[in-house]
Design an enzyme around this catalytic site. Structure first.
Site, PDB file in Angstrom:
ATOM      1  N   ASP A  33       0.850  -1.188   0.000  1.00 50.71           N
ATOM      2  CA  ASP A  33       0.000   0.000   0.000  1.00 50.71           C
ATOM      3  C   ASP A  33       0.892   1.247   0.000  1.00 50.71           C
ATOM      4  O   ASP A  33       1.887   1.325   0.732  1.00 50.71           O
ATOM      5  CB  ASP A  33      -0.917   0.001   1.241  1.00 50.71           C
ATOM      6  CG  ASP A  33      -2.064   0.981   1.101  1.00 50.71           C
ATOM      7  OD1 ASP A  33      -3.215   0.525   0.992  1.00 50.71           O
ATOM      8  OD2 ASP A  33      -1.807   2.210   1.095  1.00 50.71           O
ATOM      9  N   ASN A  93     -12.716  -3.425   2.476  1.00 47.63           N
ATOM     10  CA  ASN A  93     -13.728  -2.378   2.567  1.00 47.63           C
ATOM     11  C   ASN A  93     -14.673  -2.502   1.376  1.00 47.63           C
ATOM     12  O   ASN A  93     -14.225  -2.676   0.238  1.00 47.63           O
ATOM     13  CB  ASN A  93     -13.064  -0.996   2.543  1.00 47.63           C
ATOM     14  CG  ASN A  93     -12.207  -0.767   3.768  1.00 47.63           C
ATOM     15  OD1 ASN A  93     -12.561  -1.176   4.867  1.00 47.63           O
ATOM     16  ND2 ASN A  93     -11.061  -0.127   3.586  1.00 47.63           N
ATOM     17  N   VAL A 102     -11.098   2.760  -3.526  1.00 48.82           N
ATOM     18  CA  VAL A 102     -10.742   2.306  -4.879  1.00 48.82           C
ATOM     19  C   VAL A 102     -11.731   1.216  -5.296  1.00 48.82           C
ATOM     20  O   VAL A 102     -11.821   0.165  -4.644  1.00 48.82           O
ATOM     21  CB  VAL A 102      -9.298   1.764  -4.909  1.00 48.82           C
ATOM     22  CG1 VAL A 102      -8.954   1.265  -6.311  1.00 48.82           C
ATOM     23  CG2 VAL A 102      -8.301   2.830  -4.468  1.00 48.82           C
ATOM     24  N   HIS A 106     -10.186  -5.462  -3.328  1.00 48.96           N
ATOM     25  CA  HIS A 106      -8.856  -5.680  -2.734  1.00 48.96           C
ATOM     26  C   HIS A 106      -8.971  -6.121  -1.297  1.00 48.96           C
ATOM     27  O   HIS A 106      -9.885  -5.717  -0.582  1.00 48.96           O
ATOM     28  CB  HIS A 106      -7.990  -4.423  -2.822  1.00 48.96           C
ATOM     29  CG  HIS A 106      -8.638  -3.166  -2.333  1.00 48.96           C
ATOM     30  ND1 HIS A 106      -9.584  -2.482  -3.071  1.00 48.96           N
ATOM     31  CD2 HIS A 106      -8.500  -2.471  -1.182  1.00 48.96           C
ATOM     32  CE1 HIS A 106      -9.981  -1.426  -2.399  1.00 48.96           C
ATOM     33  NE2 HIS A 106      -9.352  -1.394  -1.231  1.00 48.96           N
ATOM     34  N   HIS A 108      -6.869  -5.777   2.133  1.00 47.52           N
ATOM     35  CA  HIS A 108      -5.755  -5.182   2.860  1.00 47.52           C
ATOM     36  C   HIS A 108      -5.193  -6.264   3.771  1.00 47.52           C
ATOM     37  O   HIS A 108      -5.959  -7.001   4.407  1.00 47.52           O
ATOM     38  CB  HIS A 108      -6.234  -4.046   3.775  1.00 47.52           C
ATOM     39  CG  HIS A 108      -6.756  -2.841   3.081  1.00 47.52           C
ATOM     40  ND1 HIS A 108      -6.009  -1.697   2.900  1.00 47.52           N
ATOM     41  CD2 HIS A 108      -7.977  -2.584   2.540  1.00 47.52           C
ATOM     42  CE1 HIS A 108      -6.739  -0.787   2.287  1.00 47.52           C
ATOM     43  NE2 HIS A 108      -7.944  -1.299   2.052  1.00 47.52           N
TER      44      HIS A 108
HETATM   45  P1  AMP Z   1      -9.843   1.320   0.294  1.00 48.49           P
HETATM   46  O1  AMP Z   1     -10.185   2.499   1.134  1.00 48.49           O
HETATM   47  O2  AMP Z   1     -10.136   0.011   0.959  1.00 48.49           O
HETATM   48  O3  AMP Z   1     -10.436   1.422  -1.096  1.00 48.49           O
HETATM   49  O4  AMP Z   1      -8.264   1.330   0.170  1.00 48.49           O
HETATM   50  C1  AMP Z   1      -7.556   1.779  -0.939  1.00 48.49           C
HETATM   51  C2  AMP Z   1      -6.095   1.709  -0.580  1.00 48.49           C
HETATM   52  O5  AMP Z   1      -5.351   1.855  -1.776  1.00 48.49           O
HETATM   53  C3  AMP Z   1      -5.614   2.786   0.390  1.00 48.49           C
HETATM   54  O6  AMP Z   1      -5.063   2.160   1.549  1.00 48.49           O
HETATM   55  C4  AMP Z   1      -4.561   3.541  -0.416  1.00 48.49           C
HETATM   56  O7  AMP Z   1      -3.471   3.955   0.362  1.00 48.49           O
HETATM   57  C5  AMP Z   1      -4.160   2.506  -1.457  1.00 48.49           C
HETATM   58  N1  AMP Z   1      -3.621   3.057  -2.694  1.00 48.49           N
HETATM   59  C6  AMP Z   1      -4.133   4.054  -3.451  1.00 48.49           C
HETATM   60  N2  AMP Z   1      -3.377   4.257  -4.529  1.00 48.49           N
HETATM   61  C7  AMP Z   1      -2.364   3.354  -4.475  1.00 48.49           C
HETATM   62  C8  AMP Z   1      -1.245   3.065  -5.302  1.00 48.49           C
HETATM   63  N3  AMP Z   1      -1.012   3.748  -6.442  1.00 48.49           N
HETATM   64  N4  AMP Z   1      -0.396   2.083  -4.923  1.00 48.49           N
HETATM   65  C9  AMP Z   1      -0.621   1.395  -3.776  1.00 48.49           C
HETATM   66  N5  AMP Z   1      -1.666   1.611  -2.950  1.00 48.49           N
HETATM   67  C10 AMP Z   1      -2.521   2.586  -3.298  1.00 48.49           C
END
Ligand code: AMP
Length: 120
Positions: A33, A93, A102, A106, A108
């Site tokens: 992340d 999430n 995003v 995914h 985490h």
């Molecule tokens: P969520 O809130 O569950 O959608 O988490 C999205 C995660 O993606 C967050 O923890 C961000 O820090 C991570 N994130 C966003 N852009 C990138 C990226 N380019 N590379 C790695 N992680 C990312």
């Protein structure tokens, strides 16, 4: 809701933006992340176009579902944070109330230190 092909993880999968890769096979990609919330914070994404876990379970093949989940154990063993060491947390999430930012499915994975309360 339609899958947004321009979300950041779709761009990572297409190689349009870089990631710090941990593991990849035909079904999944795992990378760190960009904004780690714990000492070890990584993500696992399926290569298919799925918005979230519900979309995935509705549309993905059994092979994709198995591979996505098996990737958790593969990656935590690789990083030596499995329960043979000190353990870890998996979190996904989903949607607005789940705090998903995003719109590409995914997991985490948090580890490397004590994670604390189950919701934070
Ligand atoms: P969520 O809130 O569950 O959608 O988490 C999205 C995660 O993606 C967050 O923890 C961000 O820090 C991570 N994130 C966003 N852009 C990138 C990226 N380019 N590379 C790695 N992680 C990312």
């Amino acid at each position: 809701m339609d899958y947004d092909k321009n979300n950041i993880f779709a761009k990572i999968l297409r190689g349009e933006i870089p990631c710090k890769k941990i593991y990849e096979n035909d079904y999944v990609l795992s990378f760190y992340d960009v904004n780690p919330l714990k000492k070890t914070h990584l993500l696992i994404i399926p290569k298919g176009e799925y918005i979230d876990l519900d979309d995935f379970h509705d549309k993905a093949s059994e092979k994709e579902i198995i591979e996505f989940n098996k990737a958790i154990t593969h990656v935590v063993k690789k990083l030596k944070i499995s329960n043979q060491q000190d353990g870890y947390r998996v979190l996904s999430n989903i949607g607005k109330n789940g705090g998903q930012e995003v719109p590409h499915l995914h997991y985490h994975i948090f580890g490397g230190e004590k994670i604390g309360k189950i919701v934070f």
